[in-house]
Design a protein around this motif. Structure first.
Motif, short mmCIF file in Angstrom:
data_model
loop_
_atom_site.label_atom_id
_atom_site.label_comp_id
_atom_site.label_asym_id
_atom_site.label_seq_id
_atom_site.Cartn_x
_atom_site.Cartn_y
_atom_site.Cartn_z
N UNK A 199 0.82 -1.20 0.00
CA UNK A 199 0.00 0.00 0.00
C UNK A 199 0.86 1.25 0.00
N UNK A 200 0.23 2.36 -0.31
CA UNK A 200 0.95 3.62 -0.41
C UNK A 200 1.61 4.00 0.91
N UNK A 201 2.84 4.53 0.80
CA UNK A 201 3.59 5.02 1.96
C UNK A 201 3.69 6.54 1.93
N UNK A 202 3.00 7.18 1.00
CA UNK A 202 3.17 8.61 0.76
C UNK A 202 2.06 9.48 1.33
N UNK A 203 0.95 8.89 1.72
CA UNK A 203 -0.20 9.70 2.15
C UNK A 203 0.02 10.33 3.51
N UNK A 204 0.77 9.67 4.40
CA UNK A 204 1.05 10.19 5.73
C UNK A 204 2.46 9.78 6.13
N UNK A 205 3.48 10.48 5.61
CA UNK A 205 4.87 10.09 5.87
C UNK A 205 5.22 10.06 7.36
N UNK A 206 4.65 10.96 8.14
CA UNK A 206 4.95 10.97 9.58
C UNK A 206 4.45 9.70 10.24
N UNK A 207 3.28 9.23 9.83
CA UNK A 207 2.75 7.99 10.38
C UNK A 207 3.64 6.81 10.01
N UNK A 208 4.14 6.80 8.78
CA UNK A 208 5.02 5.71 8.34
C UNK A 208 6.33 5.73 9.12
N UNK A 209 6.87 6.93 9.35
CA UNK A 209 8.10 7.02 10.14
C UNK A 209 7.88 6.48 11.55
N UNK A 226 7.78 -3.39 3.57
CA UNK A 226 6.86 -2.42 2.99
C UNK A 226 7.13 -2.36 1.49
N UNK A 227 6.16 -2.77 0.69
CA UNK A 227 6.38 -2.83 -0.75
C UNK A 227 5.96 -1.58 -1.49
N UNK A 228 5.17 -0.70 -0.83
CA UNK A 228 4.50 0.35 -1.57
C UNK A 228 3.31 -0.25 -2.30
N UNK A 229 2.62 0.54 -3.13
CA UNK A 229 1.45 0.02 -3.84
C UNK A 229 1.86 -0.98 -4.91
N UNK A 230 1.06 -2.03 -5.07
CA UNK A 230 1.28 -3.04 -6.10
C UNK A 230 0.01 -3.22 -6.91
#
Length: 345
Positions: A199-209, A226-230
Motif C-alpha cells: 500500500x501507499x507510503x506517501x499519504x502520511x509520511x509521519x505515520x510511516x516514520x 513495505x512494498x508500496x502500492x502493487x
C-alpha cells in the motif's frame, strides 16, 4: 448508445495511490462499457471530502455543462461533501450518489444535504445502508441500494505449514491500523512470522516514520516488508505468497481486500468495524473464515494472531472455511447488474 456520467475524485487512475473506491469505480466503468453504455468520466480536482470554494465552483460548472436529463453518478468522496451543489441540479439531472464510505461524524450535515439531493444512493455494504438510515432518519430507505463489491476468481494460494506469511493490503495511514498490527506482532516475536505491507507510503509520511520506529524499537523491523502500492501480477504474487490477511483498520465500510483474500482461500484476522464481518461472511456450512476482534484492542488482536500462529488445528479450520467461502463470492457482473438497474429506472 445509452450514456452515463461518472464524477470521481482526481487521481482515479493513479497507480501510485490505489484505493478500494477507485478500483470499484473503474470496474463499474469497464462493466457498463462492456454492456454498451457510453461512460463519460470526469475527475474532480480538490481536497475531497473537505473541498474549498474553488473545487465546489468547478463541480457546479461540470454539472451545469451536462445536458438536461443526463444520468450522473457522483462518487461519494466528492458528492457527499457537496450537497448544496447537487441540490442546484437535482431537478435538471438524474443524480445518483455512490457512497463508498460515510463521512466523519463532523460532516453529518453535509452528508444529509447530499443524500437528500439525489434520486438514489448506492452503497457498497448493508452496514453502510443501516448506518445512513440511522444517521439520517428522514431518508427514504427505498432510495438506498446496496451494490456489494465483486470479486475476481483466483487460484487458491499455497499455504505454508506454520502459516507465518502475514499480509496487509492498505495505504499506511492511521485509519488502516498498521500501528495496531505492529503492536500486536511485537508481542509475538517468539513465533515465526513475516509481515508484508502492500500500500501507499506517501499519504502520511509521519505515520510511516512512526511505524518504522516502533518496529525497530520492538526488534522486529527485519521481519516486516513495505512494498508500496502493487498492482497486476505483483499484487497477485503478494496474495499467492501469503497465509493470512491481517487488518487493524479503524474505519471500513466493507473491505474489498477481504474478498480478494478469500477468493484465494486465505483466511482473515481483522477488527470488527463497519462492514468487515459482512465482507468475511461465512462458508455454505456456516463456518466463518476469519477471526474478528474489537476495534483498537491490541491485546485481542495479539491473541487472535497467536491462535493462528500457535494452533495448527485453528489454521486448518480457518483455511477450510476460507476455501469453502470462495464458492459464495459474487463477481463484478453482479455489482454492475445492481448499478445498471438503478440507472435504467
Amino acid at each position: 448508445m445509452t450514456q452515463v456520467h461518472l464524477v470521481a475524485p482526481a487521481g482515479l487512475h493513479d497507480v501510485a495511490r490505489p484505493s478500494g473506491g477507485n478500483r470499484y469505480d473503474l470496474r463499474l466503468v469497464d462493466g457498463l462499457a462492456a454492456r454498451g453504455w457510453r461512460v463519460e468520466v470526469t475527475e474532480a480536482a480538490g481536497g475531497w471530502p473537505a473541498p474549498g470554494a474553488t473545487a465546489l465552483t468547478a463541480l457546479d460548472a461540470t454539472l451545469a455543462a451536462m445536458r438536461a436529463g443526463a444520468r450522473v453518478v457522483v462518487d461519494g468522496l466528492v458528492g457527499a461533501a457537496a450537497g448544496p451543489v447537487l441540490a442546484r441540479h437535482q431537478r435538471r439531472l438524474d443524480l445518483t450518489l455512490l457512497v463508498h464510505m460515510p463521512l466523519e461524524e463532523g460532516q453529518r450535515a453535509a452528508e444529509a444535504a447530499a443524500v437528500t439531493a439525489v434520486g438514489t444512493v448506492i452503497v457498497t455494504s448493508d452496514w453502510t445502508r443501516r448506518h445512513l438510515l440511522e444517521r439520517h432518519p428522514a431518508l427514504d430507505r427505498d432510495r438506498i441500494v446496496v451494490a456489494t463489491p465483486g470479486v475476481d476468481p483466483a487460484p487458491v494460494a499455497t499455504a505454508t505449514a506454520d502459516g507465518g506469511r502475514l499480509l496487509t493490503v492498505a495505504a499506511a495511514v492511521p485509519a488502516k491500523g498498521h500501528d495496531l498490527v505492529a503492536s500486536a506482532l511485537a508481542g509475538l516475536a517468539g513465533l515465526g512470522w513475516q509481515w508484508t505491507c502492500v500500500g501507499s507510503l506517501e499519504l502520511d509520511p509521519a505515520h510511516v516514520r512512526g511505524l518504522r520506529d516502533a518496529l525497530s524499537s520492538a526488534g522486529v523491523a527485519d521481519r516486516v516488508r513495505f512494498t508500496g502500492p502493487l498492482s497486476g501480477t505483483a499484487l497477485e504474487a503478494a496474495y499467492a505468497g501469503s497465509d493470512l490477511l491481517v487488518l487493524g483498520t479503524r474505519r471500513e465500510a466493507y473491505g474489498m481486500v477481504i474478498g480478494e483474500a478469500l477468493a484465494r482461500g486465505i483466511p482473515v484476522v481483522a477488527t470488527a468495524v463497519g462492514g468487515v464481518r459482512e465482507a468475511i461472511g461465512a462458508a455454505p456450512g456456516g463456518e466463518v473464515p476469519g477471526l474478528t476482534v474489537a476495534p483498537g484492542d491490541v491485546n485481542a488482536l495479539r491473541e487472535a494472531l497467536h491462535r493462528w500462529l500457535a494452533d495448527p488445528g485453528e489454521r486448518a479450520r480457518l483455511r477450510s472455511a476460507a476455501r469453502d467461502r470462495r464458492s459464495t463470492l459474487a463477481g463484478w457482473d453482479a455489482t454492475v447488474d445492481v448499478v445498471e438497474r438503478v440507472l435504467r429506472r
